[in-house]
Design a protein around this motif. Structure first.
Motif, PDB file in Angstrom:
ATOM      1  N   UNK A 192      34.802  11.198  -9.632  1.00  0.00           N
ATOM      2  CA  UNK A 192      33.496  11.745  -9.950  1.00  0.00           C
ATOM      3  C   UNK A 192      32.308  10.862  -9.644  1.00  0.00           C
ATOM      4  N   UNK A 193      32.551   9.578  -9.432  1.00  0.00           N
ATOM      5  CA  UNK A 193      31.485   8.587  -9.296  1.00  0.00           C
ATOM      6  C   UNK A 193      30.781   8.663  -7.931  1.00  0.00           C
ATOM      7  N   UNK A 194      29.444   8.529  -7.951  1.00  0.00           N
ATOM      8  CA  UNK A 194      28.660   8.427  -6.715  1.00  0.00           C
ATOM      9  C   UNK A 194      28.008   7.053  -6.614  1.00  0.00           C
ATOM     10  N   UNK A 195      27.273   6.654  -7.667  1.00  0.00           N
ATOM     11  CA  UNK A 195      26.573   5.366  -7.617  1.00  0.00           C
ATOM     12  C   UNK A 195      26.293   4.861  -9.032  1.00  0.00           C
ATOM     13  N   UNK A 196      25.972   3.553  -9.099  1.00  0.00           N
ATOM     14  CA  UNK A 196      25.624   2.928 -10.376  1.00  0.00           C
ATOM     15  C   UNK A 196      24.386   2.078 -10.173  1.00  0.00           C
ATOM     16  N   UNK A 197      23.428   2.229 -11.093  1.00  0.00           N
ATOM     17  CA  UNK A 197      22.256   1.352 -11.130  1.00  0.00           C
ATOM     18  C   UNK A 197      22.063   0.910 -12.570  1.00  0.00           C
ATOM     19  N   UNK A 198      21.668  -0.330 -12.745  1.00  0.00           N
ATOM     20  CA  UNK A 198      21.492  -0.878 -14.087  1.00  0.00           C
ATOM     21  C   UNK A 198      20.045  -1.288 -14.314  1.00  0.00           C
ATOM     22  N   UNK A 199      19.602  -1.105 -15.558  1.00  0.00           N
ATOM     23  CA  UNK A 199      18.280  -1.539 -15.974  1.00  0.00           C
ATOM     24  C   UNK A 199      18.398  -1.987 -17.425  1.00  0.00           C
ATOM     25  N   UNK A 200      18.155  -3.279 -17.653  1.00  0.00           N
ATOM     26  CA  UNK A 200      18.307  -3.795 -19.014  1.00  0.00           C
ATOM     27  C   UNK A 200      19.739  -3.635 -19.475  1.00  0.00           C
ATOM     28  N   UNK A 201      19.905  -3.026 -20.652  1.00  0.00           N
ATOM     29  CA  UNK A 201      21.269  -2.847 -21.164  1.00  0.00           C
ATOM     30  C   UNK A 201      21.778  -1.418 -20.947  1.00  0.00           C
ATOM     31  N   UNK A 202      21.235  -0.727 -19.955  1.00  0.00           N
ATOM     32  CA  UNK A 202      21.669   0.631 -19.622  1.00  0.00           C
ATOM     33  C   UNK A 202      22.179   0.668 -18.189  1.00  0.00           C
ATOM     34  N   UNK A 256      24.139  16.499 -18.739  1.00  0.00           N
ATOM     35  CA  UNK A 256      24.608  17.873 -18.647  1.00  0.00           C
ATOM     36  C   UNK A 256      25.566  18.129 -17.507  1.00  0.00           C
ATOM     37  N   UNK A 257      25.427  17.398 -16.417  1.00  0.00           N
ATOM     38  CA  UNK A 257      26.241  17.756 -15.270  1.00  0.00           C
ATOM     39  C   UNK A 257      26.591  16.592 -14.352  1.00  0.00           C
ATOM     40  N   UNK A 258      25.598  15.726 -14.031  1.00  0.00           N
ATOM     41  CA  UNK A 258      25.860  14.748 -12.971  1.00  0.00           C
ATOM     42  C   UNK A 258      25.319  13.351 -13.234  1.00  0.00           C
ATOM     43  N   UNK A 259      25.275  12.949 -14.494  1.00  0.00           N
ATOM     44  CA  UNK A 259      24.761  11.622 -14.805  1.00  0.00           C
ATOM     45  C   UNK A 259      25.383  11.115 -16.105  1.00  0.00           C
ATOM     46  N   UNK A 260      25.727   9.817 -16.112  1.00  0.00           N
ATOM     47  CA  UNK A 260      26.276   9.179 -17.303  1.00  0.00           C
ATOM     48  C   UNK A 260      25.425   7.959 -17.612  1.00  0.00           C
ATOM     49  N   UNK A 261      25.091   7.789 -18.879  1.00  0.00           N
ATOM     50  CA  UNK A 261      24.398   6.592 -19.336  1.00  0.00           C
ATOM     51  C   UNK A 261      25.404   5.758 -20.121  1.00  0.00           C
ATOM     52  N   UNK A 262      25.570   4.504 -19.729  1.00  0.00           N
ATOM     53  CA  UNK A 262      26.437   3.588 -20.467  1.00  0.00           C
ATOM     54  C   UNK A 262      25.548   2.543 -21.109  1.00  0.00           C
ATOM     55  N   UNK A 276      23.846  -6.107 -15.988  1.00  0.00           N
ATOM     56  CA  UNK A 276      24.397  -5.091 -15.115  1.00  0.00           C
ATOM     57  C   UNK A 276      25.472  -5.655 -14.205  1.00  0.00           C
ATOM     58  N   UNK A 277      25.251  -6.864 -13.690  1.00  0.00           N
ATOM     59  CA  UNK A 277      26.252  -7.499 -12.826  1.00  0.00           C
ATOM     60  C   UNK A 277      27.549  -7.783 -13.577  1.00  0.00           C
ATOM     61  N   UNK A 278      27.447  -8.220 -14.830  1.00  0.00           N
ATOM     62  CA  UNK A 278      28.646  -8.468 -15.634  1.00  0.00           C
ATOM     63  C   UNK A 278      29.406  -7.167 -15.885  1.00  0.00           C
ATOM     64  N   UNK A 279      28.662  -6.101 -16.144  1.00  0.00           N
ATOM     65  CA  UNK A 279      29.293  -4.796 -16.328  1.00  0.00           C
ATOM     66  C   UNK A 279      30.018  -4.375 -15.060  1.00  0.00           C
ATOM     67  N   UNK A 280      29.356  -4.513 -13.909  1.00  0.00           N
ATOM     68  CA  UNK A 280      29.981  -4.119 -12.645  1.00  0.00           C
ATOM     69  C   UNK A 280      31.224  -4.951 -12.350  1.00  0.00           C
ATOM     70  N   UNK A 281      31.160  -6.250 -12.625  1.00  0.00           N
ATOM     71  CA  UNK A 281      32.333  -7.106 -12.420  1.00  0.00           C
ATOM     72  C   UNK A 281      33.503  -6.656 -13.298  1.00  0.00           C
ATOM     73  N   UNK A 301      33.262   0.048  -4.869  1.00  0.00           N
ATOM     74  CA  UNK A 301      32.662  -0.756  -3.803  1.00  0.00           C
ATOM     75  C   UNK A 301      31.195  -1.074  -4.033  1.00  0.00           C
ATOM     76  N   UNK A 302      30.745  -0.973  -5.262  1.00  0.00           N
ATOM     77  CA  UNK A 302      29.329  -1.275  -5.576  1.00  0.00           C
ATOM     78  C   UNK A 302      29.038  -2.732  -5.345  1.00  0.00           C
TER      79      UNK A 302
END
Length: 157
Positions: free
Chosen positions: A85-95, A127-133, A141-146, A156-157
């Protein structure tokens, strides 16, 4: 209150150590370990751990944990669900904002939640195409991605 991951580790230890026949008995053991847990929370924990009941060979049933092969298969399944289901990930602060294909937000959020990552407090599926973690305080964000790449090597992010 102690952390959820600590509680899950204790539940595993208790099931491996004692002959536990009911949630009430398990709640008693958890109380002695210093956890105040509701039956509903314990039910969710048991589901997350994929705890089952097997015959004790007499007239009762006891809780059991899935084997190592089942755990590895489950982790592979979570990674596949995420990648499906994943397309992309972007991080801002703790989100972390995870964009998904239409209709996959719930699947991706559930896979992240089920991975048991210390870096993540929880997820909210749009609702359909976005998840907030929501990331724990101090987690970048880099630690989360690692950490996510350890769970989902195909990422492959």
């Amino acid at each position: 209150m102690k952390e959820r991951l600590t509680r899950l580790k204790i539940i595993r230890k208790l099931i491996k150590t004692y002959r536990i026949e009911s949630q009430e008995a398990l709640l008693g053991y958890l109380t002695r370990e210093g956890f105040e847990v509701t039956q509903a929370t314990l039910s969710r924990d048991l589901k997350l751990l994929k705890v089952g009941k097997v015959s004790d060979g007499h007239n009762g049933y006891v809780y059991t944990l899935p084997g190592e092969e089942d755990r590895q298969e489950s982790e592979l399944s979570l990674a596949q669900d995420f990648m499906r289901g994943y397309i992309s990930i972007e991080c801002s602060g703790n989100i972390a904002v995870i964009k998904t294909y239409s209709g996959y937000a719930d699947v991706v959020a559930q896979s992240i939640d089920s991975m048991g990552m210390d870096e993540v407090l929880g997820t909210i599926a749009g609702g359909d195409n976005c998840v907030f973690a929501c990331l724990r305080e101090g987690v970048t964000g880099d630690q989360f991605l690692d950490a996510l790449k350890l769970k989902v090597p195909e990422l492959d992010e």
